[in-house]
Design a protein around this motif. Structure first.
Motif, PDB file in Angstrom:
ATOM      1  N   ASP A 291     -39.887  20.720 -13.983  1.00 41.74           N
ATOM      2  CA  ASP A 291     -39.277  20.634 -15.309  1.00 41.74           C
ATOM      3  C   ASP A 291     -38.011  19.792 -15.253  1.00 41.74           C
ATOM      4  O   ASP A 291     -37.384  19.638 -14.185  1.00 41.74           O
ATOM      5  CB  ASP A 291     -38.899  22.036 -15.815  1.00 41.74           C
ATOM      6  N   SER A 292     -37.600  19.280 -16.407  1.00 46.86           N
ATOM      7  CA  SER A 292     -36.311  18.612 -16.570  1.00 46.86           C
ATOM      8  C   SER A 292     -35.504  19.372 -17.615  1.00 46.86           C
ATOM      9  O   SER A 292     -36.073  19.947 -18.555  1.00 46.86           O
ATOM     10  CB  SER A 292     -36.492  17.166 -17.015  1.00 46.86           C
ATOM     11  N   PHE A 293     -34.198  19.385 -17.457  1.00 50.37           N
ATOM     12  CA  PHE A 293     -33.346  20.032 -18.451  1.00 50.37           C
ATOM     13  C   PHE A 293     -31.997  19.330 -18.508  1.00 50.37           C
ATOM     14  O   PHE A 293     -31.561  18.685 -17.546  1.00 50.37           O
ATOM     15  CB  PHE A 293     -33.159  21.520 -18.141  1.00 50.37           C
ATOM     16  N   ASP A 294     -31.344  19.444 -19.668  1.00 47.75           N
ATOM     17  CA  ASP A 294     -30.042  18.824 -19.885  1.00 47.75           C
ATOM     18  C   ASP A 294     -28.929  19.846 -19.681  1.00 47.75           C
ATOM     19  O   ASP A 294     -29.049  21.006 -20.074  1.00 47.75           O
ATOM     20  CB  ASP A 294     -29.940  18.261 -21.304  1.00 47.75           C
ATOM     21  N   ILE A 295     -27.842  19.374 -19.069  1.00 53.69           N
ATOM     22  CA  ILE A 295     -26.616  20.159 -18.964  1.00 53.69           C
ATOM     23  C   ILE A 295     -25.573  19.460 -19.820  1.00 53.69           C
ATOM     24  O   ILE A 295     -25.307  18.263 -19.636  1.00 53.69           O
ATOM     25  CB  ILE A 295     -26.111  20.263 -17.517  1.00 53.69           C
ATOM     26  N   THR A 296     -24.992  20.186 -20.775  1.00 57.98           N
ATOM     27  CA  THR A 296     -24.024  19.608 -21.699  1.00 57.98           C
ATOM     28  C   THR A 296     -22.637  20.174 -21.427  1.00 57.98           C
ATOM     29  O   THR A 296     -22.485  21.384 -21.197  1.00 57.98           O
ATOM     30  CB  THR A 296     -24.427  19.889 -23.154  1.00 57.98           C
ATOM     31  N   PHE A 297     -21.638  19.297 -21.468  1.00 60.88           N
ATOM     32  CA  PHE A 297     -20.242  19.663 -21.220  1.00 60.88           C
ATOM     33  C   PHE A 297     -19.439  19.353 -22.481  1.00 60.88           C
ATOM     34  O   PHE A 297     -19.493  18.231 -22.998  1.00 60.88           O
ATOM     35  CB  PHE A 297     -19.687  18.902 -20.021  1.00 60.88           C
ATOM     36  N   THR A 298     -18.686  20.332 -22.977  1.00 63.01           N
ATOM     37  CA  THR A 298     -17.969  20.183 -24.238  1.00 63.01           C
ATOM     38  C   THR A 298     -16.527  20.638 -24.065  1.00 63.01           C
ATOM     39  O   THR A 298     -16.273  21.740 -23.554  1.00 63.01           O
ATOM     40  CB  THR A 298     -18.633  21.020 -25.346  1.00 63.01           C
ATOM     41  N   THR A 299     -15.582  19.802 -24.515  1.00 60.29           N
ATOM     42  CA  THR A 299     -14.166  20.168 -24.476  1.00 60.29           C
ATOM     43  C   THR A 299     -13.753  20.779 -25.812  1.00 60.29           C
ATOM     44  O   THR A 299     -14.358  20.521 -26.856  1.00 60.29           O
ATOM     45  CB  THR A 299     -13.279  18.948 -24.177  1.00 60.29           C
ATOM     46  N   GLU A 300     -12.698  21.594 -25.779  1.00 54.66           N
ATOM     47  CA  GLU A 300     -12.219  22.225 -27.013  1.00 54.66           C
ATOM     48  C   GLU A 300     -11.643  21.196 -27.970  1.00 54.66           C
ATOM     49  O   GLU A 300     -11.800  21.312 -29.192  1.00 54.66           O
ATOM     50  CB  GLU A 300     -11.174  23.277 -26.680  1.00 54.66           C
ATOM     51  N   THR A 301     -10.966  20.190 -27.430  1.00 55.59           N
ATOM     52  CA  THR A 301     -10.428  19.099 -28.247  1.00 55.59           C
ATOM     53  C   THR A 301     -10.806  17.777 -27.597  1.00 55.59           C
ATOM     54  O   THR A 301     -11.027  17.711 -26.374  1.00 55.59           O
ATOM     55  CB  THR A 301      -8.892  19.193 -28.361  1.00 55.59           C
ATOM     56  N   PRO A 302     -10.937  16.691 -28.392  1.00 57.02           N
ATOM     57  CA  PRO A 302     -11.275  15.388 -27.806  1.00 57.02           C
ATOM     58  C   PRO A 302     -10.281  14.998 -26.718  1.00 57.02           C
ATOM     59  O   PRO A 302      -9.078  15.290 -26.807  1.00 57.02           O
ATOM     60  CB  PRO A 302     -11.207  14.443 -29.008  1.00 57.02           C
ATOM     61  N   VAL A 303     -10.774  14.347 -25.681  1.00 52.66           N
ATOM     62  CA  VAL A 303      -9.917  13.962 -24.557  1.00 52.66           C
ATOM     63  C   VAL A 303      -9.098  12.737 -24.929  1.00 52.66           C
ATOM     64  O   VAL A 303      -9.562  11.852 -25.673  1.00 52.66           O
ATOM     65  CB  VAL A 303     -10.752  13.704 -23.291  1.00 52.66           C
ATOM     66  N   THR A 304      -7.874  12.682 -24.453  1.00 57.18           N
ATOM     67  CA  THR A 304      -6.992  11.552 -24.766  1.00 57.18           C
ATOM     68  C   THR A 304      -7.134  10.417 -23.763  1.00 57.18           C
ATOM     69  O   THR A 304      -6.667   9.312 -24.006  1.00 57.18           O
ATOM     70  CB  THR A 304      -5.535  12.021 -24.795  1.00 57.18           C
ATOM     71  N   GLU A 305      -7.755  10.706 -22.634  1.00 55.30           N
ATOM     72  CA  GLU A 305      -8.144   9.688 -21.662  1.00 55.30           C
ATOM     73  C   GLU A 305      -9.433  10.144 -21.000  1.00 55.30           C
ATOM     74  O   GLU A 305      -9.779  11.320 -21.057  1.00 55.30           O
ATOM     75  CB  GLU A 305      -7.048   9.444 -20.632  1.00 55.30           C
ATOM     76  N   ALA A 306     -10.168   9.197 -20.449  1.00 55.91           N
ATOM     77  CA  ALA A 306     -11.490   9.524 -19.905  1.00 55.91           C
ATOM     78  C   ALA A 306     -11.393  10.709 -18.935  1.00 55.91           C
ATOM     79  O   ALA A 306     -10.532  10.724 -18.046  1.00 55.91           O
ATOM     80  CB  ALA A 306     -12.083   8.314 -19.218  1.00 55.91           C
ATOM     81  N   LEU A 307     -12.263  11.676 -19.136  1.00 59.71           N
ATOM     82  CA  LEU A 307     -12.305  12.850 -18.260  1.00 59.71           C
ATOM     83  C   LEU A 307     -13.469  12.684 -17.289  1.00 59.71           C
ATOM     84  O   LEU A 307     -14.629  12.662 -17.693  1.00 59.71           O
ATOM     85  CB  LEU A 307     -12.484  14.131 -19.084  1.00 59.71           C
ATOM     86  N   ASN A 308     -13.150  12.556 -16.010  1.00 57.23           N
ATOM     87  CA  ASN A 308     -14.165  12.379 -14.975  1.00 57.23           C
ATOM     88  C   ASN A 308     -14.124  13.577 -14.023  1.00 57.23           C
ATOM     89  O   ASN A 308     -13.047  13.966 -13.553  1.00 57.23           O
ATOM     90  CB  ASN A 308     -13.916  11.091 -14.189  1.00 57.23           C
ATOM     91  N   PHE A 309     -15.290  14.122 -13.754  1.00 57.29           N
ATOM     92  CA  PHE A 309     -15.361  15.248 -12.818  1.00 57.29           C
ATOM     93  C   PHE A 309     -16.777  15.315 -12.254  1.00 57.29           C
ATOM     94  O   PHE A 309     -17.716  14.693 -12.770  1.00 57.29           O
ATOM     95  CB  PHE A 309     -14.989  16.567 -13.507  1.00 57.29           C
ATOM     96  N   ASN A 310     -16.911  16.083 -11.189  1.00 54.47           N
ATOM     97  CA  ASN A 310     -18.212  16.288 -10.560  1.00 54.47           C
ATOM     98  C   ASN A 310     -18.663  17.728 -10.781  1.00 54.47           C
ATOM     99  O   ASN A 310     -17.854  18.623 -11.041  1.00 54.47           O
ATOM    100  CB  ASN A 310     -18.145  16.014  -9.054  1.00 54.47           C
ATOM    101  N   ILE A 311     -19.976  17.926 -10.667  1.00 55.23           N
ATOM    102  CA  ILE A 311     -20.520  19.281 -10.721  1.00 55.23           C
ATOM    103  C   ILE A 311     -21.338  19.537  -9.456  1.00 55.23           C
ATOM    104  O   ILE A 311     -21.807  18.601  -8.797  1.00 55.23           O
ATOM    105  CB  ILE A 311     -21.393  19.513 -11.964  1.00 55.23           C
ATOM    106  N   LEU A 312     -21.499  20.799  -9.136  1.00 52.91           N
ATOM    107  CA  LEU A 312     -22.305  21.212  -7.998  1.00 52.91           C
ATOM    108  C   LEU A 312     -23.441  22.093  -8.498  1.00 52.91           C
ATOM    109  O   LEU A 312     -23.277  22.865  -9.444  1.00 52.91           O
ATOM    110  CB  LEU A 312     -21.460  21.990  -6.986  1.00 52.91           C
ATOM    111  N   LEU A 313     -24.598  21.982  -7.851  1.00 56.08           N
ATOM    112  CA  LEU A 313     -25.749  22.811  -8.188  1.00 56.08           C
ATOM    113  C   LEU A 313     -26.288  23.562  -6.982  1.00 56.08           C
ATOM    114  O   LEU A 313     -27.186  24.395  -7.130  1.00 56.08           O
ATOM    115  CB  LEU A 313     -26.880  21.956  -8.787  1.00 56.08           C
ATOM    116  N   ASP A 314     -25.797  23.283  -5.779  1.00 56.78           N
ATOM    117  CA  ASP A 314     -26.350  23.916  -4.588  1.00 56.78           C
ATOM    118  C   ASP A 314     -26.039  25.408  -4.587  1.00 56.78           C
ATOM    119  O   ASP A 314     -25.007  25.846  -5.077  1.00 56.78           O
ATOM    120  CB  ASP A 314     -25.788  23.258  -3.325  1.00 56.78           C
ATOM    121  N   ASN A 315     -26.956  26.172  -4.035  1.00 58.91           N
ATOM    122  CA  ASN A 315     -26.787  27.617  -3.965  1.00 58.91           C
ATOM    123  C   ASN A 315     -27.793  28.162  -2.962  1.00 58.91           C
ATOM    124  O   ASN A 315     -29.002  28.126  -3.201  1.00 58.91           O
ATOM    125  CB  ASN A 315     -27.004  28.252  -5.344  1.00 58.91           C
TER     126      ASN A 315
END
Length: 659
Positions: free
Chosen positions: A222-246
């Motif tokens: 299967d494929s699925f989407d992960i969505t990330f939402t901030t409470e307020t719009p970012v004032t500069e580009a927000l870059n980050f990584n995520i982990l899925l290993d477990n």
């Protein structure tokens, strides 16, 4: 709207200048399952390292005796840009920097304190002390003041006027928050919780980021989407990584971008993850979606989202479930001569000789209650799906991953004592919480009744709510859920009869005793269950697996006729293994096909025999005399039946499914 409860405590000597870190907010009780409790610490300066500090929770109840029940080592942690450190479960939002299990913090009257010390200085049940004390909060939920606890901390001049703070009644929606006025006087208010925010509303306002997915379970491929939402719009580009290993789930199990970027003036980004469909039977797995490198100006509103990955490569056993049993496919792994010492004995001598085998302190091992979980995922594995356990009373499979780990048991499985703990007198000790594996064990004997708590012969995987519904009812009072077919009856009977022989102090009796210590009923019911639901391959397989751990067996699975010699129709007769087993070998008689459409073939008869057909409830339907192997049309409706075959004063029983 609930009016905040204000507690103004003029304790001028409780000033920030006396310590670098204080208790800023506590939520000790939340509605429902208490999964949102938290403790928040505040330091004088931001990003303050907490090495050398420890948080200790003290139990103020009469049984707790003002002693420690939970300790949190703060080494390696530091406060955030606002000087805050949040301690709580993953259910708290924003997500705490220091995670603990749900429902750990007690409601009160209790206390929580900060010390400059090590966690090893506070083993469980350490009495509260003012030595190396930094800060303390005594609290309750509409409880009477804990005068003893207050007196202990009154000995420190800084806390000579300390009072117990009330968060509100049980299941309240408040937290206790600390405030300091212009004159450095400290007061406490019970009001709406503000985790990861300064109580007075000051400080840097952090932008929260949440993770969302459409489902909590997907299949391989299967494929699925992960969505990330901030409470307020970012004032500069927000870059980050995520982990899925477990655990076993890693980058070989999925494809997709794990580097996330939310553009300037935007508040959302998403990535698509595709699950790899391999050919390995890895079992169902869980991925935990979490942030890896979120900048300090942002808050994790949630994290560690668990997504189940269902493995389609499960395997099936060569034997059936208790609901659709098979016989003769699984062979007992008992050592040669295991039961030889029973021959020629009767009555109490037979009982004692049997106990000498299954409770031999030189051979038999006892494992921890935590180890039982590892035993059950093998011993109670669903023959139809290797990723599931088979549930005792509800007669169904359930994912091994659905083990109950918190207070919510809906849709979960847990460990059921067929011989209830409250009736048997079993109990936990601290070491029972450690799963230390098959090669670490306790020496045990017939008088080691406590080890009945973790004896896997009498523990089964069961549906959580059904386990609770059964409680400690006697069998006969409890007959299982409505509409189930009783496939567990014989399993349960042999399990509790084993316990009577294995441990001194236990007895299976007639009726439903309420005051007899160690007594469980109803013997007559259990004997009927044993006779009408004979041991099948599922039960023999779990007997073999438990033997690998405990080095003892349930003899009533290997030698079901022993039940009659100890409790039933042959009490007083001399047991002879050769006469009871070899002369009339149940495995030599074959009935097939099974399941059947109604016509069966009987093979292996050496003498004239009487075949009786019983319903699963024990009602005799018909009897046929057999002189030779033959084809037989039973002419019965669909269901589960027990066939009893008698020849030369010997009997054997077999279960038959009619489709």
């Amino acid at each position: 709207m609930k009016t905040p409860l204000l507690y103004f405590i003029s304790i001028c000597f409780m000033q920030l200048t006396f310590s670098q870190v204080v208790i800023n907010e506590l939520d000790c009780d939340t509605p429902g399952v208490d999964n949102m409790e938290f403790l928040e610490l505040l330091s004088d300066t931001p990003n303050f390292p907490l090495d050398g500090y420890v948080v200790v929770f003290f139990n103020g109840s009469s049984s707790g005796m003002n002693s420690s029940y939970f300790t949190v080592d703060l080494d390696g942690y530091e406060t955030d840009i606002n000087g805050l450190l949040l301690i709580g479960s993953n259910s708290v939002s924003p997500v705490p920097q220091l995670l603990i299990s749900e429902n750990v913090i007690q409601n009160g009257a209790d206390a929580v304190a900060i010390y400059q010390a090590d966690d090893t200085d506070f083993p469980e049940q350490t009495v509260a002390t003012i030595d190396n004390l930094v800060d303390v909060l005594i609290y309750g939920t509409a409880d009477a003041d804990d005068a003893d606890m207050i007196a202990i901390f009154n000995q420190d001049p800084r806390f000579a006027s300390i009072q117990q703070i009330n968060e509100g009644p049980g299941n309240n929606t408040n937290s206790i928050q600390r405030f300091v006025d212009m004159d450095d006087n400290v007061s406490y208010t019970a009001t709406t919780p503000t985790p990861r925010q300064l109580n007075d509303g000051s400080g840097v306002v952090l932008n929260g980021v949440s993770i969302s997915v459409a489902q909590t379970q997907y299949n391989e491929d299967d494929s699925f989407d992960i969505t990330f939402t901030t409470e307020t719009p970012v004032t500069e580009a927000l870059n980050f990584n995520i982990l899925l290993d477990n655990f076993g789930f890693n980058t070989s199990d999925f494809t997709g971008n794990t580097m996330i970027s939310i553009p300037v003036s935007q508040s959302m980004a998403s990535t698509t993850i595709t699950l790899v469909d391999d050919i390995d039977d890895e079992g169902d797995e869980v991925t935990r979606i979490r942030f890896e490198s979120l900048p300090a100006e942002y808050l994790e509103l949630n994290s560690n989202l668990e997504i189940r990955i269902v493995d389609n490569d499960f395997t099936m056993a060569n034997f059936g479930t208790p609901l659709n049993p098979t016989f003769g496919n699984v062979i007992s792994t008992q050592p040669t001569g295991y039961y030889n010492s029973l021959d020629g004995l009767a009555d109490t001598d037979l009982r004692q000789a049997l106990q000498d085998i299954i409770a031999d302190p030189n051979v038999v091992r006892a494992q921890t209650y935590a180890d039982v979980l590892d035993i059950l995922v093998d011993a109670d594995q669903n023959p139809l799906n290797s990723n599931q356990v088979w549930l005792l009373y509800t007669e169904q499979g359930r994912a091994k991953l659905d083990l109950q780990t918190g207070s919510d048991n809906n849709g979960k499985w847990n460990r059921e004592h067929t011989y209830p703990r409250s009736r048997g007198g079993f109990f936990d000790i601290e070491e029972d919480e450690i799963a230390d594996g098959i090669d670490v064990f306790w020496t045990t004997k017939a008088d080691s009744l406590r080890h009945g708590n973790s004896d896997a012969h009498a523990l089964r995987a069961a549906d959580g709510p059904e386990n609770s519904a059964r409680g400690n009812q006697h069998y006969g009072q409890y007959t299982g859920p409505v509409a189930t077919q009783g496939s567990f009856y014989g399993d349960v009977a042999r399990s509790v009869l084993y316990m009577e022989i294995r441990y001194n102090g236990l007895q299976v009796v007639n009726g439903f005793p309420e005051n007899g210590a160690g007594e469980l009923g109803d013997l007559a019911t259990l004997l009927d269950w044993h006779r009408n639901d004979p041991p099948d391959d599922f039960e023999m397989n779990r007997n073999n697996i438990v033997y690998n751990w405990q080095f003892n067996r349930n003899p009533f699975i290997d030698q079901p006729d022993l039940v009659e010699y100890i409790w039933g129709t042959n009490v007083g007769d001399t047991w002879d293994q050769q006469l009871s087993v070899s002369e009339f070998d149940a495995n030599a008689i074959k009935i097939f096909p099974n399941p059947s459409k109604g016509t069966i073939s009987i093979k292996g008869l050496e003498n004239e025999a009487e075949l009786s057909v019983f319903s699963i409830e024990g009602r005799q339907i018909k009897t046929v005399v057999l002189n030779e192997d033959r084809l037989l049309n039973l002419n019965v409706v669909s269901g589960i039946y027990v066939l009893r075959i008698a020849s030369k004063n010997k009997t054997t029983t077999k279960k038959l499914i009619i489709e």
